[in-house]
Scaffold this motif. Structure first.
Motif, mmCIF file in Angstrom:
data_model
loop_
_atom_site.group_PDB
_atom_site.id
_atom_site.type_symbol
_atom_site.label_atom_id
_atom_site.label_comp_id
_atom_site.label_asym_id
_atom_site.label_seq_id
_atom_site.Cartn_x
_atom_site.Cartn_y
_atom_site.Cartn_z
ATOM 1 N N SER A 168 0.812 -1.213 0.000
ATOM 2 C CA SER A 168 0.000 0.000 0.000
ATOM 3 C C SER A 168 0.848 1.267 0.000
ATOM 4 N N GLY A 172 0.135 5.074 -1.841
ATOM 5 C CA GLY A 172 -0.234 6.232 -1.052
ATOM 6 C C GLY A 172 0.849 7.293 -1.076
ATOM 7 N N LEU A 220 -4.762 2.118 2.794
ATOM 8 C CA LEU A 220 -4.976 3.320 1.990
ATOM 9 C C LEU A 220 -6.284 3.989 2.403
ATOM 10 N N VAL A 274 -4.851 10.561 -0.706
ATOM 11 C CA VAL A 274 -4.863 9.144 -0.330
ATOM 12 C C VAL A 274 -3.483 8.727 0.188
ATOM 13 N N SER A 275 -3.471 8.253 1.413
ATOM 14 C CA SER A 275 -2.221 7.888 2.083
ATOM 15 C C SER A 275 -2.469 6.656 2.938
ATOM 16 N N VAL A 276 -1.392 6.033 3.375
ATOM 17 C CA VAL A 276 -1.498 4.929 4.326
ATOM 18 C C VAL A 276 -1.668 5.536 5.714
#
Length: 411
Positions: free
Chosen positions: A150, A154, A198, A228-230
Motif C-alpha cells: 500500500s 499512497g 490506503l 490518499v495515504s497509508v
C-alpha cells in the motif's frame, strides 16, 4: 478548489486536445483550498452544461497524481468515482494496461481531466446520508487493500507536527494547550494495534455528490483523491464523521458548530455493515475525532500561512475559517476528558480449580489504570508469571467513575 494558476483559452484547448477532448470554455471552481480547478465545456455541450473537470495540482508532484489514477481505476465499478482520462499519444492512440498515462505536465505541475459526475454537493446531511457514506468509506478501505504494498500507492502523510510547532508559537495559551493535550492523548493510543491501509483522508461533504429526489439522497460521486495515504482506518473514519455529522452555521448565524451524535451512530452502523471495527478502534475513536479536527484546524492555518508568504490574492481565493475546526476539536476533547473521569481497577481472584463458580482462595488488587488498554496490557504482562499462569480466569477489570461512593450500605 480555488484557482491559483491562470491559464489562457489557447492553453486549455491544447491540454484538452491531449486527452482527446474538444475545448469550448473553462469555468473556474472556487470551492476548496488546494488545487486549481475548472469545469470544461466541450464543443458538444449546450450552454450551461459541462462534461469534464480540469485540475491543475498546485502542490502534489505528478508522480503522486499518477498513483491517484491507479487508485481511481481500482475503485471504478464499486464506487461512484471519476477516473482520469488517458493521454492520447502522438500517433493518436492510447497505450494499454499499465503503460497508460493519465497526467500531463505544466511547469512541473500535474494536470488531469476527469468526467463530470452527476449530482450536487449536499447543503445539509441526513442520518441516511451518513449511513451511506459510512458504507462507502468502508468499501473504499476494503477495495484498496488489493493494491499492495500500500505504501507504493499512497502519498506521504503531510508533516502536520511541523505546522503545529510553527503555529503554536503564535496561539493564545488556551488554544496551544488544547492542541498539545489532544496531540499527547493521540500519541498515547495503542497505535500499533490499529489497522492501517490506503485512506481517503478528505471525505468532506463537499467532496461528495448526491442525487436528491423525492426526499431521498443517492450517492453519485466521491471526489478529490489527492490525499490518499497509508493511515489508520479509524483516522479516516474520524475525518469523515467530523464533517458529515456536524452542522456548520453560516456567518449570518454566528458560524455555529453543532455535532450530531445520532448521525455519528448512523455513520458507524453503515461502516460496520461492510467492515466491523475492532475493540481498539472503537476505544480510539473519541481521541481520533479530536485529532482529526486538529489536523484540519492546522490545514486551514497552513493555507493562510502560504497565501500570505506567497502573495496569493484575488477573488478566486477562498479561505475556510480555522476557528470552526478549533471549536470542533474542543467539543471532542471535552468528551474525551469526561470519559477520563473514570479509572479501571485490575484485580486477581484465585478461584479453587480456576473456576469462577468456586470459592475465592486468595485475592489481589493489582493496580488502578487510566484506560482499559493499560489494564489489559498489565494482564498480558502478568498472565504468564508464576502463580498467575495457573489461574488465568482470575483477572477482573472494572470501570469506576471517580468521586462516587460505590458501596452505599453498611455490612
Amino acid at each position: 478548489m480555488s484557482v491559483y494558476t491562470q491559464l489562457t483559452d489557447d492553453q486549455f484547448a491544447a491540454f484538452c486536445q491531449s486527452f482527446g477532448v474538444s475545448f469550448a470554455r473553462a469555468i473556474p471552481i472556487t470551492q476548496g483550498i488546494k488545487n486549481s480547478n475548472w469545469f470544461i465545456q466541450t464543443t458538444d455541450d449546450v450552454d450551461g452544461t459541462y462534461s469534464y473537470v480540469f485540475t491543475l495540482f498546485e502542490e502534489r508532484p505528478p508522480a503522486d497524481i499518477e498513483k491517484m489514477a491507479v487508485i481511481l481505476n481500482q475503485l471504478n465499478g464499486k464506487l461512484p468515482v471519476a477516473a482520469p482520462l488517458a493521454v492520447i499519444e502522438s500517433n493518436g492512440s492510447q497505450t494499454d494496461g499499465d503503460d497508460k498515462r493519465y497526467v500531463i505536465h505544466y511547469e512541473d505541475k500535474a494536470i488531469t481531466l476527469v468526467p463530470c459526475l452527476a449530482g450536487s454537493h449536499p447543503e445539509q446531511t441526513t442520518q441516511a446520508m451518513c449511513h451511506d457514506i459510512g458504507a462507502a468509506l468502508a468499501m473504499l478501505h476494503e477495495t484498496l487493500q488489493a493494491l499492495q504494498p500500500s505504501e507504493q500507492y499512497g502519498v506521504p502523510l503531510y508533516p502536520w507536527s511541523d505546522v503545529r510547532d510553527r503555529e503554536m508559537q503564535f496561539m493564545p495559551g488556551d488554544e496551544a494547550k488544547l492542541m498539545s493535550d489532544i496531540w499527547r492523548s493521540y500519541s498515547e493510543l495503542p497505535l500499533t494495534t490499529l489497522p492501517k491501509g490506503l485512506c481517503h483522508l478528505d471525505m468532506f461533504a463537499d467532496n461528495t455528490l448526491w442525487n436528491l429526489q423525492k426526499g431521498e439522497a443517492r450517492l453519485t460521486g466521491l471526489l478529490d483523491f489527492t490525499e490518499v495515504s497509508v493511515e489508520h482506518y479509524v483516522m479516516d473514519i474520524a475525518i469523515t464523521i467530523n464533517d458529515f455529522c456536524t452542522t456548520w452555521g453560516v456567518a449570518e448565524q454566528g458560524e455555529s458548530v453543532n455535532f450530531d451524535r445520532s448521525k455519528m451512530a448512523a455513520f458507524l452502523q453503515g461502516y460496520e455493515s461492510i467492515r466491523p471495527l475492532n475493540n481498539d478502534e472503537k476505544r480510539a475513536l473519541p481521541v481520533m475525532l479530536a485529532k482529526a479536527a486538529v489536523i484540519f484546524w492546522l490545514l486551514r492555518l497552513n493555507v493562510i500561512h502560504y497565501n500570505r508568504t506567497e502573495g496569493r490574492t484575488g477573488d478566486n481565493i477562498m479561505v475556510k475559517n480555522p476557528d470552526l475546526m478549533k471549536r470542533l476539536a474542543a467539543y471532542h476533547w471535552a468528551q474525551v476528558e469526561k470519559a477520563q473521569n473514570t479509572v479501571f481497577v485490575l484485580e486477581h481472584a484465585r478461584y479453587k480449580d480456576d473456576d469462577r463458580n468456586n470459592d475465592v482462595e486468595d485475592f489481589k488488587l493489582i493496580g488502578v489504570f487510566a484506560t482499559e488498554q493499560q489494564a489489559q496490557a498489565a494482564v498480558s504482562q502478568l498472565k504468564n508469571q508464576s502463580g498467575f499462569k495457573a489461574y488465568p480466569n482470575g483477572f477482573h477489570i472494572d470501570e469506576y467513575p471517580i468521586g462516587q461512593i460505590h458501596w452505599s450500605q453498611g455490612f
